[in-house]
Design an enzyme around this catalytic site. Structure first.
Site, PDB file in Angstrom:
ATOM      1  CB  SER A 285      -0.813  -0.109   1.263  1.00 56.58           C
ATOM      2  OG  SER A 285      -0.156   0.065   2.330  1.00 56.58           O
TER       3      SER A 285
ATOM      4  CE  LYS B 111      -3.197   1.037   5.015  1.00 53.42           C
ATOM      5  NZ  LYS B 111      -2.889   0.575   3.852  1.00 53.42           N
TER       6      LYS B 111
END
Length: 777
Positions: free
Chosen positions: A678, A721
Site C-alpha cells: 500500500s 489508516k
C-alpha cells in the site's frame, strides 16, 4: 344312579369349577335358583346334574351360558351356613348329556341322558397308556409340591382306566375350559392320551420354573455374598484406621454420579470405572488416576444450563454502560439475542473480535456474558504449542488431565457459557502437534456438538457455548480456522471516543482504585485531551489508562504529604506532574518538501503514518532501499521506479536520469519491520517529487498499490489508516477508487475532518499531492 337312561333332573350351574365322576367335594351354593334346585333334588332322589358355566361373571345363566355335558352327582350332605349359603357334599357318579331345558321359574330343570361306555374290560393298548400316565403323573408329583404322596398312592391303586383318567384330571391345575374338554372326551384311550400330553407340558413348565427359581436363588446368594464381603472390608479398613473406609467414599461417589445428570453412556462408563476403583487397593498407583477421572466426569456440566435473559433493551443498556462506541459488535450481539428469542434454539455463534491491543476486546466479551446473564469463562491461547492443551492427555500418561476447553467448562459450571478464547492468533505449532488444528473441532458449529477430549474419552456437547475469540492480527490465524469464525473488526478509537472512555470509565475507575474521591481530585477535560494527544499514541486506551493512573498517584502523594487538600489537574499542570510530552501531536510535515511524502500504514497497534524520503546523488542509477522493508515493499519501489522510467517524458523528467543518479529511498523508524504493497503510490510520489523538484503538499496522506501502468489498486485497513491520518493532523487523504465503499466504516467525526480523494491512476495522485511547478522554475 337311576334305572332310566333319560330323565328329568334339577340342574346346578357351577362357576369356575368342574366336577369329574368319582370326585367327592364340597360346594358352597348361594344363588337362589341353585338353592331351589338342591332342595328339589333332595325331595326327589338326592341326585342332581352339575354343569359348568362358560362365562363366570354371569349371575343368572341361561341355556346358552352352561356347557351341555356335565356330571350326574349324588348329594351326600347339606349344611346351612350362618351367612345364608349352603355347603353341599357331592359325589360325581357319571357323565351326562343335557337333551333339553325345561321351563321352570324357580330353578333349572333339564332332560338328561347318562353317557355309558366306560365299564368294558381295558384293552392292552389302554393298559399300556395307563402305565405311561401313572409314570408321568409320578414324575409330575415329584416336581410339583402341590400333590401329596398319599394322593399318589391312592391313584396307583386304581385299576379302571376311566376312573384313573378322571382322578388324575381332577388333580391337574387346568382351566375350566380344558377340564371340560377332558369331560367331553368319551373314549377312554383318547382321554388318557390327552392327559399324557397335559402331564408332559406341565412337567416342562415345572422344570423351567425350577431352573428360574435356582437362578434367582443364585443371584440372591451372590448379592448377599457381595454385601457380606463389603461389610467385612469395611470392618478391616476401620481396624486399619481408614476412618470411613473406601466403601463410604465409593457410596458418596455413586450418589454424586446419579445426581450429575449425565448422558446414559457417560453414566454407564462412570459406574463401570467406579466398580474398578472399588475393587482396587488404595495403594495401587492407578487408584488415584481412576478417582480423578471419576471426579472429572462428575464435575463437568453435562446438562446444567443457565436461562438466557432475552431482553434486547436491557442488553443494549448493559453494553452501553460498559463500552463507549463499538456499535458494530453491540449490533451483532443484539441480533443474536433477537434470533434466539424467536427460535428458542440457535447454535452458539463464534465471533472473532479483531483489533489492536487495548481497544476492549476482552472486556467486551465479559459484557456480552453480563448482558445474556450467562457464566463467563476465559482462557488465553497465547504461546500454546501443544495439541494436548486443547484436547487433553490420554489417561495412560502420568499427570494426565483434560484440555483447556473442558477445564473451562468445569469452571463455568453450565453448558451454555460465554467462552472467551483470548489471543487466538498467537497459537504456535511445535513438535507436539498443531493446537490451531485441534481448535477446528471446537469452533466448527457442525462438529462441536460431539467434541472429543482425550482424557474424558466421551463426546462432549459444545454447541450451546457462545465462543468469542480475540486476535490482534487476523493474518496470523490459519485459513481453515478463520473460516469458522465471524470476524468483527475493532479498529481503534478516535480522539472523541477516547475522551468519552476516559471520562466515563477510566478516570472514575482509577480515582476509586487510588483511594481518592471526586472531592479530592478533579481532572479537567483539557488535561485529558493533552494526555490523549501528547502522552499516548495508540489505537486502544491501555496507555491512556496508565497515564491517568500516573496522575492519580501523583495526586495521592500530594494529598498524603499534606501539600494539598484537593488537586485540580488542568492542561498546564499535566506537564508538571508527568514531565515533558512524549509525542508531538500532529505528525504532519511542518512545510511542503521535495522528495518526502506521507503514507498511511496498517499496524497491529492500529494505523500509523509513514514518512517516505527520497534522495538523489550523482552516480550510475543504483536504487537503494533502507528502513527494514519487506520483499513486497521493495517490489513496490521497483514497480514505481519502472513506471517513472516509462513515463519520464510526460512527467518532464530527464529520460536518462537512471544513468546519472543513484536513488536512495528510506522509510524512517529503521528498526521497525515494514511490509505491504500500500505504500506504492507514496514511493512513486516521493520519487517524482525528487526528480522534478516539485514539492509534496504537507497536509496530504496517501495509500494505494501501484502497477507498472500507473493504475492504483485497492488496499486493506482503510479505517485504521484514516484514523492515523486524523491523529497526525493531515487534512486530505488520497485513496484508491475501489476503496470508496469502505468509507462507511470510518467514524463520522473522522470522516468530517478529512477530505477523501478517490483515484484510479497515478496522474490523479500527482495532481492532488504535488504543488504546481512555478514558471520561474
Amino acid at each position: 344312579m337311576g334305572e332310566k337312561k333319560k330323565r328329568n333332573i334339577p340342574l346346578l350351574p357351577l362357576r369356575g369349577l368342574l366336577v369329574f365322576p368319582t370326585m367327592v367335594l364340597h360346594l358352597d351354593v348361594g344363588r337362589e335358583k341353585s338353592v331351589q334346585a338342591l332342595e328339589q333334588a333332595m325331595v326327589d332322589d338326592s341326585e342332581i346334574l352339575l354343569t359348568s358355566q362358560v362365562d363366570l361373571s354371569i349371575d343368572e345363566p341361561t341355556e346358552e351360558d352352561v356347557y351341555h355335558i356335565g356330571t350326574l352327582a349324588k348329594i351326600k350332605q347339606m349344611l346351612k351356613l350362618p351367612n345364608g349359603t349352603i355347603r353341599v357334599l357331592v359325589e360325581g357318579l357319571a357323565r351326562a348329556k343335557v337333551l333339553r331345558f325345561l321351563d321352570r321359574d324357580d330353578y333349572f330343570e333339564v332332560e338328561m341322558e347318562v353317557i355309558n361306555g366306560e365299564d368294558q374290560e381295558p384293552e392292552p393298548e389302554v393298559q399300556a397308556l395307563m402305565r405311561n400316565v401313572l409314570d408321568q403323573f409320578e414324575q409330575y408329583v415329584n416336581l410339583s409340591k402341590k400333590v401329596t404322596v398319599e394322593t399318589m398312592q391312592t391313584v396307583q391303586d386304581i385299576e379302571e382306566p376311566y376312573r384313573l383318567a378322571d382322578v388324575i384330571a381332577s388333580h391337574l391345575p387346568l382351566k375350566v375350559s380344558e377340564k371340560q374338554k377332558l369331560l367331553e372326551t368319551i373314549p377312554v384311550h383318547e382321554r388318557l392320551m390327552n392327559i399324557l400330553e397335559i402331564l408332559n407340558n406341565e412337567k416342562e413348565v415345572l422344570g423351567l420354573e425350577q431352573k428360574i427359581g435356582q437362578r434367582v436363588k443364585k443371584s440372591m446368594e451372590k448379592t448377599q455374598k457381595e454385601y457380606y464381603l463389603r461389610e467385612q472390608m469395611k470392618a478391616i479398613q476401620k481396624e486399619l484406621g481408614d476412618k470411613d473406609g473406601k466403601g463410604g467414599e465409593v457410596e458418596e461417589l455413586r450418589k454424586k454420579i446419579e445426581e450429575a445428570d449425565m448422558p446414559e453412556n457417560v453414566e454407564e462408563k462412570a459406574l463401570k470405572e467406579l466398580d474398578r476403583y472399588e475393587k482396587m487397593p488404595s495403594a495401587a498407583a492407578e487408584s488415584s488416576v481412576l478417582r480423578n477421572y471419576i471426579e472429572w466426569l462428575i464435575t463437568v456440566p453435562w446438562k446444567k444450563e443457565t436461562a438466557d435473559r432475552l431482553d434486547i433493551n436491557n442488553a443494549q443498556k448493559i453494553l452501553d454502560e460498559d463500552h463507549y462506541g463499538l456499535d458494530k459488535v453491540k449490533e451483532r450481539v443484539l441480533e443474536y439475542l433477537a434470533v434466539q428469542e424467536l427460535t428458542e434454539s440457535l447454535k452458539g455463534p463464534i465471533l472473532c473480535l479483531a483489533g489492536p491491543p487495548g481497544v476492549g476486546k476482552t472486556s467486551l466479551a465479559r459484557s456480552v456474558a453480563r448482558a445474556l446473564e450467562r457464566k463467563f469463562v476465559r482462557i488465553s491461547l497465547g504461546g500454546i504449542r501443544d495439541e494436548a492443551e486443547i484436547r487433553g492427555h490420554r489417561r495412560t500418561y502420568v499427570g494426565a488431565m483434560p484440555g483447556r476447553i473442558i477445564q473451562g467448562m468445569k469452571k463455568a459450571g453450565s453448558v451454555n457459557p460465554v467462552f472467551l478464547l483470548d489471543e487466538i492468533d498467537k497459537m504456535a505449532s511445535g513438535f507436539r502437534g498443531d493446537p490451531s488444528a485441534a481448535m477446528l473441532e471446537v469452533l466448527d458449529p457442525e462438529q462441536n456438538n460431539s467434541f472429543s477430549d482425550h482424557y474424558l474419552e466421551e463426546p462432549y456437547d459444545l454447541s450451546k457455548v457462545m465462543f468469542v475469540t480475540t486476535a490482534n492480527n487476523v493474518g496470523m490465524i490459519p485459513e481453515p480456522l478463520l473460516d469458522r469464525m465471524e470476524i468483527i473488526s475493532i479498529a481503534g478509537y478516535t480522539e472523541v471516543e477516547k475522551m468519552g472512555i476516559a471520562k466515563g470509565h477510566l478516570l472514575p475507575k482509577q480515582i476509586e482504585e487510588h483511594g481518592l474521591s471526586k472531592g479530592k481530585i478533579q481532572v479537567k477535560e483539557d488535561a485529558l485531551l493533552k494526555l490523549i494527544r501528547y502522552y499516548t499514541r495508540e489505537a486502544g486506551v491501555r496507555n491512556l489508562e496508565r497515564e491517568i493512573a500516573n496522575v492519580c498517584r501523583k495526586a495521592a502523594k500530594l494529598i498524603v504529604s499534606g501539600d494539598k487538600k484537593r488537586v485540580i489537574v488542568t492542561e498546564n499542570t499535566v506537564e508538571d506532574m508527568l514531565g515533558r510530552p512524549r509525542f508531538r501531536y500532529g505528525l504532519a510535515e511542518k512545510e511542503n518538501q521535495i522528495g518526502a511524502a506521507t503514507g498511511l500504514a496498517y499496524t497491529t497497534g492500529g494505523g500509523d503514518t509513514l514518512s517516505i524520503e527520497v534522495s538523489l546523488a550523482k552516480g550510475k542509477g543504483e536504487l537503494t532501499l533502507t528502513g527494514k522493508l519487506g520483499d513486497v515493499m521493495k517490489e513496490s519501489a521497483q514497480a514505481a521506479f519502472s513506471y517513472i522510467r516509462s513515463r519520464a517524458d510526460e512527467l518532464e523528467i530527464d529520460t536518462d536520469f537512471h544513468e546519472k543518479y543513484d536513488i536512495h529511498i528510506h522509510v524512517p523508524e529503521g528498526a521497525t519491520p515494514k511490509d505491504g504493497p500500500s505504500a506504492g503510490i507514496t514511493m512513486a510520489t516521493a520519487l517524482i517529487s525528487a526528480l522534478t523538484g516539485r514539492k509534496v503538499k504537507k497536509e496530504v496522506g496517501m495509500t494505494g498499490e501501484i502497477t507498472l501502468r500507473g493504475r492504483v489498486l485497492p488496499i486493506g485497513g482503510l479505517k485504521e489508516k484514516s484514523m492515523s491520518a486524523h491523529r497526525a493532523g493531515l487534512t486530505t487523504v488520497i485513496i484508491p477508487k475501489d476503496n470508496e465503499k469502505d468509507l462507511e466504516e470510518i467514524p463520522e467525526s473522522v470522516r468530517k475532518s478529512l477530505t477523501f480523494i478517490p483515484v484510479s491512476h497515478l496522474d490523479e495522485v500527482l495532481k492532488h499531492a504535488l504543488e504546481e511547478k512555478h514558471e520561474s522554475e
